[in-house]
Design a protein around this motif. Sequence first.
Motif, PDB file in Angstrom:
ATOM      1  N   UNK A 516      -5.798 -20.732  67.546  1.00 61.92           N
ATOM      2  CA  UNK A 516      -6.479 -21.118  68.780  1.00 61.92           C
ATOM      3  C   UNK A 516      -5.492 -21.590  69.841  1.00 61.92           C
ATOM      4  N   UNK A 517      -4.187 -21.596  69.496  1.00 59.23           N
ATOM      5  CA  UNK A 517      -3.122 -22.028  70.429  1.00 59.23           C
ATOM      6  C   UNK A 517      -2.511 -20.789  71.046  1.00 59.23           C
ATOM      7  N   UNK A 518      -2.746 -20.639  72.368  1.00 58.30           N
ATOM      8  CA  UNK A 518      -2.294 -19.439  73.074  1.00 58.30           C
ATOM      9  C   UNK A 518      -0.784 -19.268  72.945  1.00 58.30           C
ATOM     10  N   UNK A 519      -0.049 -20.357  72.988  1.00 62.48           N
ATOM     11  CA  UNK A 519       1.428 -20.258  72.900  1.00 62.48           C
ATOM     12  C   UNK A 519       1.858 -19.722  71.552  1.00 62.48           C
ATOM     13  N   UNK A 520       1.213 -20.199  70.509  1.00 63.27           N
ATOM     14  CA  UNK A 520       1.563 -19.731  69.154  1.00 63.27           C
ATOM     15  C   UNK A 520       1.183 -18.271  69.000  1.00 63.27           C
ATOM     16  N   UNK A 521       0.011 -17.892  69.529  1.00 63.11           N
ATOM     17  CA  UNK A 521      -0.441 -16.504  69.413  1.00 63.11           C
ATOM     18  C   UNK A 521       0.539 -15.575  70.110  1.00 63.11           C
ATOM     19  N   UNK A 522       0.972 -15.987  71.305  1.00 64.23           N
ATOM     20  CA  UNK A 522       1.929 -15.155  72.060  1.00 64.23           C
ATOM     21  C   UNK A 522       3.263 -15.073  71.305  1.00 64.23           C
ATOM     22  N   UNK A 523       3.668 -16.163  70.715  1.00 63.12           N
ATOM     23  CA  UNK A 523       4.916 -16.177  69.953  1.00 63.12           C
ATOM     24  C   UNK A 523       4.819 -15.280  68.737  1.00 63.12           C
ATOM     25  N   UNK A 524       3.653 -15.258  68.100  1.00 60.74           N
ATOM     26  CA  UNK A 524       3.464 -14.384  66.935  1.00 60.74           C
ATOM     27  C   UNK A 524       3.637 -12.933  67.311  1.00 60.74           C
ATOM     28  N   UNK A 525       3.079 -12.527  68.479  1.00 62.99           N
ATOM     29  CA  UNK A 525       3.216 -11.132  68.904  1.00 62.99           C
ATOM     30  C   UNK A 525       4.685 -10.782  69.170  1.00 62.99           C
ATOM     31  N   UNK A 526       5.362 -11.645  69.892  1.00 66.41           N
ATOM     32  CA  UNK A 526       6.787 -11.377  70.213  1.00 66.41           C
ATOM     33  C   UNK A 526       7.646 -11.357  68.952  1.00 66.41           C
ATOM     34  N   UNK A 527       7.366 -12.279  68.062  1.00 65.97           N
ATOM     35  CA  UNK A 527       8.159 -12.361  66.839  1.00 65.97           C
ATOM     36  C   UNK A 527       7.969 -11.117  65.985  1.00 65.97           C
ATOM     37  N   UNK A 528       6.735 -10.590  65.889  1.00 66.32           N
ATOM     38  CA  UNK A 528       6.477  -9.401  65.085  1.00 66.32           C
ATOM     39  C   UNK A 528       7.203  -8.191  65.653  1.00 66.32           C
ATOM     40  N   UNK A 529       7.281  -8.120  67.009  1.00 61.74           N
ATOM     41  CA  UNK A 529       8.035  -7.003  67.612  1.00 61.74           C
ATOM     42  C   UNK A 529       9.514  -7.089  67.192  1.00 61.74           C
ATOM     43  N   UNK A 530      10.075  -8.276  67.279  1.00 56.89           N
ATOM     44  CA  UNK A 530      11.487  -8.441  66.882  1.00 56.89           C
ATOM     45  C   UNK A 530      11.682  -8.129  65.404  1.00 56.89           C
ATOM     46  N   UNK A 541      12.571 -15.287  63.691  1.00 52.86           N
ATOM     47  CA  UNK A 541      12.343 -16.606  63.095  1.00 52.86           C
ATOM     48  C   UNK A 541      12.418 -17.697  64.156  1.00 52.86           C
ATOM     49  N   UNK A 542      13.426 -17.624  65.018  1.00 54.22           N
ATOM     50  CA  UNK A 542      13.587 -18.645  66.060  1.00 54.22           C
ATOM     51  C   UNK A 542      12.351 -18.687  66.970  1.00 54.22           C
ATOM     52  N   UNK A 543      11.804 -17.513  67.291  1.00 57.52           N
ATOM     53  CA  UNK A 543      10.657 -17.442  68.206  1.00 57.52           C
ATOM     54  C   UNK A 543       9.428 -18.137  67.614  1.00 57.52           C
ATOM     55  N   UNK A 544       9.054 -17.767  66.391  1.00 52.86           N
ATOM     56  CA  UNK A 544       7.838 -18.346  65.796  1.00 52.86           C
ATOM     57  C   UNK A 544       8.050 -19.798  65.373  1.00 52.86           C
ATOM     58  N   UNK A 545       9.275 -20.115  64.921  1.00 53.97           N
ATOM     59  CA  UNK A 545       9.562 -21.486  64.488  1.00 53.97           C
ATOM     60  C   UNK A 545       9.479 -22.446  65.668  1.00 53.97           C
ATOM     61  N   UNK A 546       9.951 -22.003  66.836  1.00 54.96           N
ATOM     62  CA  UNK A 546       9.896 -22.861  68.028  1.00 54.96           C
ATOM     63  C   UNK A 546       8.453 -23.161  68.428  1.00 54.96           C
TER      64      UNK A 546
END
Length: 572
Positions: A516-530, A541-546
């Motif tokens: 439900x956290x937009x920032x986490x959701x966006x980070x998940x998408x970017x991290x999966x692409x990487x 790892x750095x993207x989702x961990x942050x």
Amino acid sequence: MSSTQSLLLITLIITIIVVVMAMLLINRRQLRDIEELDNELGNMEDLHLERAIGKLDQMELAGESLATLNTWKKSYQKAAELFPEIQHLIEDGADENARYRLVKSHQSIKQARELVDSVSEDVKNSSDVFTQLLESNRENKAQYDELMQSYREIRKEILADSFDYSVALEEIENRLSAMEEDFAQAKNLSAQGDHVEAKRVLSKIRADLTALKTKLPEVKEDQHDLQTVFADQLDEIAAGYKEMRDAKYGFGSLDVLLEIRQSNDQIDRSLAALAQLDLEETSKGMKKVEKEIKTLYRILEKEYKARPFVEKNQDKLQRLLTHQQTVSQQLIKKLRHIDESYELTHGELDESRELEREVHKMDSDYIRASQRIADGRAVYSEVQDDWIKILGRLQEIGKRQQELSEAVDGLYEAEEVAQRSIKEFKQQVSLVYRHLSRQNLPGIPEGFLQMYTLVINEISKTSGELNQVRINMEKISEELVQISDDVDRLQREAEDIISSANLFELTMQYSNKFLDNETVVRARRNAMKLYDRDYNYKDALDTIATAVERAEPGSYQRIENAYYQEQKELID
């Protein structure tokens, strides 16, 4: 009486008192000056130099003594003529001072002082001269007797020890004869009344006697050293030299007999100087002879002591040289053989050949020295010095050759180590790659593949160099160190990739709590692409961990700590 008049009267009284006091002081001071002048004049008159002049006239002086008397008699008489005038001035000064005619008294005292000062020095000098002249006859007689006694003692001593002074005896006799003439002259001058000139001659005799008396012990000692000590030492050196030549001792270009002749010539020159009592020149010559004798003794002793060393070490040195030549040949042969398979990068073969040439030269020098010994031409001290150097150098060469041999011996072992290292590196790299491949990752990062390819190429290149006909082990050793570093770096990179990928999966699973956290959701998408497309596991790892850390501070640290604890337990 008014106050002004009173003040004037007081001033007048004070002035009169001051004047009176001043006159009294001046009177007393001038009285002392008069008494002092009267005492000085009295002292000059009390000398009664007229009596001394009369006695001297009765002595019938002559020559220098008479001239001296006449000169100072005139000087005194001229001074004495002023005594009455001085006395008159003193009396006038005293009379005027008593009447307090202080200025006139001062003038008389001043004139008297000037006259006293002008004659006192002449009177004193005249008194000294007259006293000297009166005593000169008695003093000269006493001095004559004393000097004659000393003269007779010296002559007696010379006659008793005439052999000890034989070289200089003629000159000594000449000087004694000259003294006899001086004694006769002094006696005649005294008889004629010329005591001043007689005293001068006696002073000359004293100086000559003192000089001769001082020289006699040195003459005796120098003659003994020159004729006995030095002569015996040179004879001993000549005899020793002959014996050593007969015993086949060599002395090179040194002509010992010539040195002995030159020393004998110097002895003759020193004896000639001694005959003239020229002790300074004699001393210079003796020092030269003494120095040469010490040098010759030192040379003979040095050669005598050097021979036992040479004889003791001759066979030993030959064995050492022969052994070292054999070692040199074997080392060169060994290095030539090794050079066929390995590159000797530090000039070992050239150095060993240079050492062999040096040993060969020492052997040649040894052979020449041995030949000189056999011919009786060897200078043993020089041979000793050379052989001590050779023995020391042989030890150094042997040590260096041992170092060279051990250094190349390690090449075989180094090659075996290198072959095992290449094999181990290949296995390590292969295991790293297989381990990474078994992780079921979407793909392998490009950076890792480049590093993997670089290490494989390095291993292949070094392996090829090890299979060449001539191996450069120094270069290969440097390459193996680099390969080892690169393999370690490849292993660390693979471990980092695996850890990043595993932590990424764990963190992604944990991030499901924050859908439900937009920032986490966006980070998940970017991290999966990487993760899926770029295979950039570290950045993923750095993207989702942050994002997770911001949503729940400390959550990623717990995930990471749990992961590494689990890995540690698996290893243990």
